[in-house]
Design a protein around this motif. Sequence first.
Motif, mmCIF file in Angstrom:
data_model
loop_
_atom_site.group_PDB
_atom_site.id
_atom_site.type_symbol
_atom_site.label_atom_id
_atom_site.label_comp_id
_atom_site.label_asym_id
_atom_site.label_seq_id
_atom_site.Cartn_x
_atom_site.Cartn_y
_atom_site.Cartn_z
ATOM 1 N N THR A 276 0.804 -1.224 0.000
ATOM 2 C CA THR A 276 0.000 0.000 0.000
ATOM 3 C C THR A 276 0.841 1.280 0.000
ATOM 4 O O THR A 276 0.355 2.311 -0.475
ATOM 5 C CB THR A 276 -0.932 0.019 1.225
ATOM 6 O OG1 THR A 276 -0.153 -0.097 2.434
ATOM 7 C CG2 THR A 276 -1.924 -1.128 1.170
ATOM 8 N N LEU A 279 1.329 2.426 -3.514
ATOM 9 C CA LEU A 279 0.053 2.908 -4.039
ATOM 10 C C LEU A 279 -0.285 4.282 -3.470
ATOM 11 O O LEU A 279 -0.781 5.166 -4.188
ATOM 12 C CB LEU A 279 -1.066 1.907 -3.704
ATOM 13 C CG LEU A 279 -0.965 0.526 -4.374
ATOM 14 C CD1 LEU A 279 -2.095 -0.375 -3.889
ATOM 15 C CD2 LEU A 279 -1.010 0.664 -5.891
ATOM 16 N N ALA A 280 0.000 4.470 -2.176
ATOM 17 C CA ALA A 280 -0.264 5.768 -1.550
ATOM 18 C C ALA A 280 0.619 6.857 -2.163
ATOM 19 O O ALA A 280 0.191 8.015 -2.277
ATOM 20 C CB ALA A 280 -0.012 5.677 -0.040
ATOM 21 N N ALA A 283 -1.041 7.896 -5.350
ATOM 22 C CA ALA A 283 -2.274 8.639 -5.033
ATOM 23 C C ALA A 283 -1.940 10.056 -4.573
ATOM 24 O O ALA A 283 -2.652 11.019 -4.917
ATOM 25 C CB ALA A 283 -3.059 7.897 -3.946
ATOM 26 N N VAL A 341 -4.853 4.313 1.909
ATOM 27 C CA VAL A 341 -4.864 4.423 0.443
ATOM 28 C C VAL A 341 -6.249 4.789 -0.049
ATOM 29 O O VAL A 341 -6.416 5.661 -0.924
ATOM 30 C CB VAL A 341 -4.399 3.097 -0.191
ATOM 31 C CG1 VAL A 341 -4.455 3.184 -1.711
ATOM 32 C CG2 VAL A 341 -2.983 2.764 0.247
ATOM 33 N N LEU A 342 -7.276 4.144 0.519
ATOM 34 C CA LEU A 342 -8.650 4.445 0.113
ATOM 35 C C LEU A 342 -9.022 5.872 0.488
ATOM 36 O O LEU A 342 -9.710 6.564 -0.282
ATOM 37 C CB LEU A 342 -9.616 3.446 0.768
ATOM 38 C CG LEU A 342 -9.457 1.982 0.324
ATOM 39 C CD1 LEU A 342 -10.391 1.074 1.135
ATOM 40 C CD2 LEU A 342 -9.758 1.849 -1.168
ATOM 41 N N SER A 345 -7.158 8.186 -1.923
ATOM 42 C CA SER A 345 -7.737 8.055 -3.268
ATOM 43 C C SER A 345 -9.101 8.727 -3.340
ATOM 44 O O SER A 345 -9.445 9.364 -4.351
ATOM 45 C CB SER A 345 -7.862 6.574 -3.642
ATOM 46 O OG SER A 345 -6.596 5.949 -3.633
ATOM 47 N N THR A 348 -8.616 12.444 -3.380
ATOM 48 C CA THR A 348 -8.053 12.799 -4.689
ATOM 49 C C THR A 348 -9.133 12.819 -5.763
ATOM 50 O O THR A 348 -9.215 13.750 -6.585
ATOM 51 C CB THR A 348 -6.956 11.783 -5.077
ATOM 52 O OG1 THR A 348 -5.932 11.797 -4.081
ATOM 53 C CG2 THR A 348 -6.349 12.126 -6.420
ATOM 54 N N LEU A 349 -9.980 11.796 -5.764
ATOM 55 C CA LEU A 349 -11.035 11.696 -6.772
ATOM 56 C C LEU A 349 -11.997 12.875 -6.679
ATOM 57 O O LEU A 349 -12.356 13.489 -7.696
ATOM 58 C CB LEU A 349 -11.791 10.374 -6.598
ATOM 59 C CG LEU A 349 -12.883 10.084 -7.618
ATOM 60 C CD1 LEU A 349 -12.274 9.977 -9.026
ATOM 61 C CD2 LEU A 349 -13.623 8.787 -7.277
#
Length: 356
Positions: A276, A279-280, A283, A341-342, A345, A348-349
């Motif tokens: 993660t 991935l972070a 992001a 991460v979620l 994300s 960010t979205l």
Amino acid sequence: MRILDVYIGRTFLTYCLFIMLILAVLLSLFELISQLDDVGKGSYRLHNAILFVLLTLPKRILDLLPITTLLGGIVAMGAMSDHGEIVGMEAAGISVPRICTTVLVTSMLLMLTAGILAELVVPTMEQQARKSHAQAISSDEGIDLSREGFWLRRDNAYIHVEKMLREGVAAKLDIFRFDDQKHLQTFTHAQYAVLQDNSQWILHNITQRTIDDGEMITRQLPTLAMDIFLSPEQVRILGLPPYSLSTPDLIRYIETLRVSGQNADQYSIALWRKLTVPLATVAMALLSLSFVFGSTRSISAGYRITIGSFVGIVLYFADQMSIQWGLLLNMSPFGTAMLPVLLISGITLVRLRKAF
């Protein structure tokens, strides 16, 4: 077009490295101050503390990668926007999504760096740091650390342990027991040993070879009790934290802890975080773009950096605290590791949808 891609990527990486340097030096000073408490114990001196700080530097860099990617992206792209370079690129026919794609591709290098640090660099350097620290502090207690674990002597027995976990689990023990004439009597190999509440150790999955009248007798034992060979305090000093283990070691010790009936969630979280953190990092690179493009482009650079720094610090501490929350609330290790991460994300979205 290729020249502009290189320019954008180089600017982005330069600011990321500059911010990383500042934060890493700052946190290393804090770590050095905390190590000063141990200076004077055993043979632990100031140069040992400085060496410890240097060896643990890759772990701090790994922890800081996501936030430095965010701040580096905000500063780099914000500076290009304030200097009119972004407008110039758009006038030349380079679209904003194309600029964002260049930043995203460049952030892949940071993601790759995070993966290499997490799997290859941090485990080796952290274990060396912990061993040097433990060896200096416990130098008066008959423990000899080596590249492959540590040795200690108890009466007529010499014991080698490959790794020690803080939960009181020792992995891969070799015990050589001699008689008074220094002749080898028994050799015992155990897959792991678990420290009990009464300070006794229980060996598991044992192969024992005994020499009797010149003949060697081999037997397999499921468990075997052993006298105290390490105190809880020595376990604390010699124990390796979960993040200092490689992926194969984590998988092996998770299984060992589960078989021995102990909670392995902390090690499972450490295993998932190896995935993660990269991935972070990506992001965070995307999140930084939302502070530069869209309606916020008219905002001053100082305000952007302030807001971005605040968001980055909040996300950094949320990431660090999520482990404790997950353990406290008994969440699944995968969910605990993926939560930051979620969260990043999701933010960010939402911000990118507003920006474009």
